[in-house]
Design a protein around this motif. Structure first.
Motif, PDB file in Angstrom:
ATOM      1  N   TRP A  62      -4.697 100.375  34.018  1.00 23.34           N
ATOM      2  CA  TRP A  62      -4.622 101.248  32.843  1.00 23.34           C
ATOM      3  C   TRP A  62      -3.721 102.459  33.065  1.00 23.34           C
ATOM      4  O   TRP A  62      -3.732 103.385  32.248  1.00 23.34           O
ATOM      5  N   LYS A  75     -14.347 103.272  28.036  1.00 25.30           N
ATOM      6  CA  LYS A  75     -14.234 101.829  28.248  1.00 25.30           C
ATOM      7  C   LYS A  75     -15.612 101.213  28.477  1.00 25.30           C
ATOM      8  O   LYS A  75     -16.562 101.895  28.856  1.00 25.30           O
ATOM      9  N   ASP A 138     -13.943  95.744  28.407  1.00 25.95           N
ATOM     10  CA  ASP A 138     -12.664  96.102  29.003  1.00 25.95           C
ATOM     11  C   ASP A 138     -12.597  95.681  30.468  1.00 25.95           C
ATOM     12  O   ASP A 138     -11.568  95.188  30.938  1.00 25.95           O
ATOM     13  N   GLY A 167      -8.043  93.444  28.881  1.00 23.06           N
ATOM     14  CA  GLY A 167      -9.058  93.755  29.878  1.00 23.06           C
ATOM     15  C   GLY A 167      -8.733  93.254  31.267  1.00 23.06           C
ATOM     16  O   GLY A 167      -7.690  92.634  31.521  1.00 23.06           O
TER      17      GLY A 167
END
Length: 253
Positions: A62, A75, A138, A167
């Motif tokens: 991320w 998340k 996620d 994810g």
């Protein structure tokens, strides 16, 4: 949590992956799961190493702030085979909205009690992942679990169905090597480092086998990272895959 997809609904009709004897074995360990000197002592040694790998994987995936103490804020996370919550609680402290699933109801009861005592709001559910309407997440984790399931393909497919778009999946498992047979099944269980009867070496899975299973479920696996042990360094991340290893996986393009 997001609604499950049609794929998840399809997986829910699959044959069970839980082995009753495995669930019973781990259920008997529930009472002292959180005792770092008890029957789960080896998991307590493994957990900081797994968390270090997971934190690095989350930051890469991320593009997060490496200095943030809550990189999973906003998340959702699912830990499959969560035991009494040894990984769920750190995930919650990292900011995630966490769900833990385990085959043993005794483990879920212990997990709920410990989370309540720690002031953490974690959703726990007992049962077969493919039969539970948990939604998508996620982050999906499953640590030291796949070696205990009956149908590994169905289990991996169920994990894949729980990953939300964009994810990440993180898994760890023992490797099927002569060294793991000698040390993890022979020496560790004989000396009590791991409860006797925990492992069947024939159920261990190699990185190549796991890569194929993940590919069949539509996931692309990273290069594995080993978990090794030496008397001087203890348990640590390593290029040595002969005992245990961790991987990440994402939906294939």
């Amino acid at each position: 949590m997001a609604d499950a997809t049609h794929a998840a609904d399809t997986i829910s009709l699959a044959e069970p992956t839980i082995r009753p004897r495995e669930a019973a074995h781990f259920g008997k360990l529930a009472a002292d799961w959180w005792d770092p000197k008890g029957s789960s002592a080896m998991l307590h040694r493994l957990n900081p190493v797994r968390l270090a790998f997971l934190r690095s994987a989350v930051d890469r995936h991320w593009s997060g702030d490496h200095d943030s103490v809550r990189p999973l804020a906003g998340k959702t996370a699912l830990d499959v085979g969560c035991g009494a919550g040894l990984l769920c609680e750190p995930l919650a402290r990292l900011g995630a909205e966490v769900t833990g699933v385990d085959a043993a109801a005794e483990n879920i009861a212990a997990a709920r009690d410990h989370a309540a005592g720690s002031g953490l709001d974690i959703r726990y559910m007992a049962g077969e992942l493919g039969h539970l309407d948990v939604g998508q997440f996620d982050l999906v984790t499953s640590m030291e679990v796949i070696e205990h399931v009956a149908d590994k393909g169905a289990f991996v497919a169920a994990l894949a169905a729980r990953i939300a778009p964009g994810g990440l999946l993180v898994m760890s498992t023992p490797n099927r090597t002569s060294r793991s047979r000698l040390l993890m099944v022979g020496a560790a269980e004989a000396t009590g480092l791991i409860p006797r009867g925990t492992h069947d070496w024939n159920d261990f899975i190699t990185p190549e086998e796991l890569r194929l299973l993940l590919a069949e479920a539509g996931l692309a696996m990273s290069e594995p990272t080993g978990i090794a042990f030496t008397p001087t360094r203890g348990v640590h991340l390593s290029s040595d895959l002969s005992l245990n290893y961790l991987v990440t996986a994402v939906p294939s393009a």
